[in-house]
Enzyme design. Structure first.
Site, PDB file in Angstrom:
ATOM      1  N   GLU A  30       4.619  -5.927  16.659  1.00 57.16           N
ATOM      2  CA  GLU A  30       3.976  -6.125  17.947  1.00 57.16           C
ATOM      3  C   GLU A  30       4.038  -7.589  18.383  1.00 57.16           C
ATOM      4  O   GLU A  30       4.240  -7.894  19.545  1.00 57.16           O
ATOM      5  CB  GLU A  30       2.518  -5.654  17.870  1.00 57.16           C
ATOM      6  N   ARG A  42       0.813  -1.224   0.000  1.00 56.18           N
ATOM      7  CA  ARG A  42       0.000   0.000   0.000  1.00 56.18           C
ATOM      8  C   ARG A  42       0.838   1.261   0.000  1.00 56.18           C
ATOM      9  O   ARG A  42       0.376   2.300  -0.474  1.00 56.18           O
ATOM     10  CB  ARG A  42      -0.985  -0.009   1.169  1.00 56.18           C
TER      11      ARG A  42
END
Length: 171
Positions: free
Chosen positions: A95, A58
């Protein structure tokens, strides 16, 4: 134009409790997409960059047309095994795990002025990876920009970025 109005909130995606901010309505609207590229170009018109670095997939949506609008080069940063020439790579923390980004080893030269662009700044992992790649070749980051910054995730603070331009910030 209020670009935030073109971001669709999708609840419980990709898992329950998450609100995914979908940029596809913005890029699907010719005027909103043009305005977003024009605004980024305006913010960085005097930064002196010679190339834009951005990560798949993206990030390419904003980086390539922005490079065209600014009349500068475009450097794709990709996942392992996607680039055909010798690469420089960095592995960075996410994460829940790690990821690796690659860039052709001759894509940037030492001292070159670089603009780093991404679609969304969330926790900052991908942006950190791109910044590390630029530093590996001792190029100079002269600007960092994103379409959408999820301020509540504190990616800017985690990366220690004072000079980040975001068109839309969700706090």
């Amino acid at each position: 134009m209020d670009l935030r109005a073109f971001i669709r909130d999708i609840r419980d995606f990709p898992k329950e409790g998450i609100v995914f901010m979908d940029i596809t309505p913005l890029i699907g609207d010719a005027n909103a997409f043009k305005v977003s590229i024009d605004r980024l170009a305006d913010r960085f018109k005097n930064c002196g960059a010679t190339k834009i670095v951005c990560a798949e997939a993206r990030g390419f949506i904003f980086g390539a047309p922005l490079a065209y609008a600014m009349g500068i080069g475009f450097v794709p940063v990709r996942k392992p095994g996607k680039l055909p020439y010798k690469t420089t790579s960095v592995t960075y923390d996410l994460e829940y795990g790690t990821d690796t980004l690659h860039m052709h080893e001759d894509a940037l030269i030492r001292g070159e002025k670089i603009l780093v662009i991404d679609d969304v700044l969330a926790t900052g992992g991908t942006l950190k990876g791109m910044l590390d790649l630029v530093q590996c070749v001792e190029a100079e980051v002269v600007g960092i920009g994103v379409l959408l910054e999820l301020g509540f995730l504190k990616g800017r603070e985690k990366l220690g970025l004072d000079s980040l331009e975001s068109l839309i910030e969700v706090v």
